[in-house]
Motif scaffolding. Structure first.
Motif, PDB file in Angstrom:
ATOM      1  N   ILE A   1       0.871  -1.164   0.000  1.00 53.54           N
ATOM      2  CA  ILE A   1       0.000   0.000   0.000  1.00 53.54           C
ATOM      3  C   ILE A   1       0.914   1.222   0.000  1.00 53.54           C
ATOM      4  CG2 ILE A   1      -1.757   1.285   1.258  1.00 53.54           C
ATOM      5  CD1 ILE A   1      -2.502  -1.452   2.569  1.00 53.54           C
TER       6      ILE A   1
ATOM      7  N   TYR B   1      -8.068   7.672   3.739  1.00 54.70           N
ATOM      8  CA  TYR B   1      -8.311   6.663   2.720  1.00 54.70           C
ATOM      9  C   TYR B   1      -7.285   5.529   2.821  1.00 54.70           C
ATOM     10  CZ  TYR B   1     -11.377  10.262   0.937  1.00 54.70           C
ATOM     11  OH  TYR B   1     -12.364  11.203   0.824  1.00 54.70           O
ATOM     12  N   THR B   2      -6.040   5.881   3.087  1.00 55.09           N
ATOM     13  CA  THR B   2      -5.020   4.853   3.304  1.00 55.09           C
ATOM     14  C   THR B   2      -5.358   4.054   4.557  1.00 55.09           C
ATOM     15  OG1 THR B   2      -3.337   6.244   2.251  1.00 55.09           O
ATOM     16  CG2 THR B   2      -2.542   4.449   3.637  1.00 55.09           C
TER      17      THR B   2
ATOM     18  N   VAL C   1      -7.982   1.342   3.883  1.00 58.47           N
ATOM     19  CA  VAL C   1      -7.429   0.171   3.207  1.00 58.47           C
ATOM     20  C   VAL C   1      -6.612  -0.667   4.195  1.00 58.47           C
ATOM     21  CG1 VAL C   1      -5.804  -0.571   1.424  1.00 58.47           C
ATOM     22  CG2 VAL C   1      -7.442   1.246   0.930  1.00 58.47           C
TER      23      VAL C   1
ATOM     24  N   LEU D   1      -2.235   0.589  -4.722  1.00 59.10           N
ATOM     25  CA  LEU D   1      -1.858  -0.760  -4.322  1.00 59.10           C
ATOM     26  C   LEU D   1      -1.025  -1.408  -5.405  1.00 59.10           C
ATOM     27  CD1 LEU D   1      -2.489  -3.319  -2.386  1.00 59.10           C
ATOM     28  CD2 LEU D   1      -4.159  -3.884  -4.155  1.00 59.10           C
TER      29      LEU D   1
ATOM     30  N   SER E   1      -9.465   3.867  -2.925  1.00 56.84           N
ATOM     31  CA  SER E   1      -9.558   3.062  -1.711  1.00 56.84           C
ATOM     32  C   SER E   1     -10.691   2.032  -1.748  1.00 56.84           C
ATOM     33  CB  SER E   1      -9.687   3.944  -0.471  1.00 56.84           C
ATOM     34  OG  SER E   1     -10.805   4.794  -0.580  1.00 56.84           O
TER      35      SER E   1
ATOM     36  N   ILE F   1      -9.618  -0.829  -3.982  1.00 56.64           N
ATOM     37  CA  ILE F   1      -8.554  -1.589  -3.315  1.00 56.64           C
ATOM     38  C   ILE F   1      -9.151  -2.473  -2.228  1.00 56.64           C
ATOM     39  CG2 ILE F   1      -6.486  -1.426  -1.877  1.00 56.64           C
ATOM     40  CD1 ILE F   1      -5.856   1.226  -3.393  1.00 56.64           C
ATOM     41  N   ALA F   2     -10.047  -1.904  -1.407  1.00 56.65           N
ATOM     42  CA  ALA F   2     -10.682  -2.671  -0.327  1.00 56.65           C
ATOM     43  C   ALA F   2     -11.463  -3.856  -0.888  1.00 56.65           C
ATOM     44  CB  ALA F   2     -11.581  -1.768   0.500  1.00 56.65           C
TER      45      ALA F   2
END
Length: 88
Positions: free
Chosen positions: A6, A14-15, A18, A53, A63, A66-67
């Protein structure tokens, strides 16, 4: 399987979202701290926003995407017990 990387800032909400998916699912990951619009981020996200990512040769940004990817790509923890729907 390779470890997801990441790229973003620990201060970014937002980071953090994730990273929470990784923590909840027990996914080993690497957080690479970079400022907004860093070259590593711009190489993946056209507007230089975080997080992004890297997972092997696969790259993804946003995000929510990615999640979703992490949730679908990694099995759930076997020790996970859902919260009961009604209080005891």
């Amino acid at each position: 399987m390779t470890t997801p990387e990441i790229i973003g800032s620990a201060r970014s909400t937002y980071t953090h979202a994730v990273r929470m998916v990784c923590e909840e699912k027990g996914i080993d990951y690497v957080l690479t701290e970079r400022p907004l619009r860093a070259p590593e981020i711009r190489a993946i996200h056209p507007f230089g926003k975080m997080p992004v990512l890297r997972h092997g040769d696969f790259q993804l940004f946003e995000s929510k995407a990615i999640a979703t990817y992490l949730d679908r790509s990694f099995p759930a923890l076997t020790s996970f017990r859902p919260i009961p729907s009604s209080p005891r």
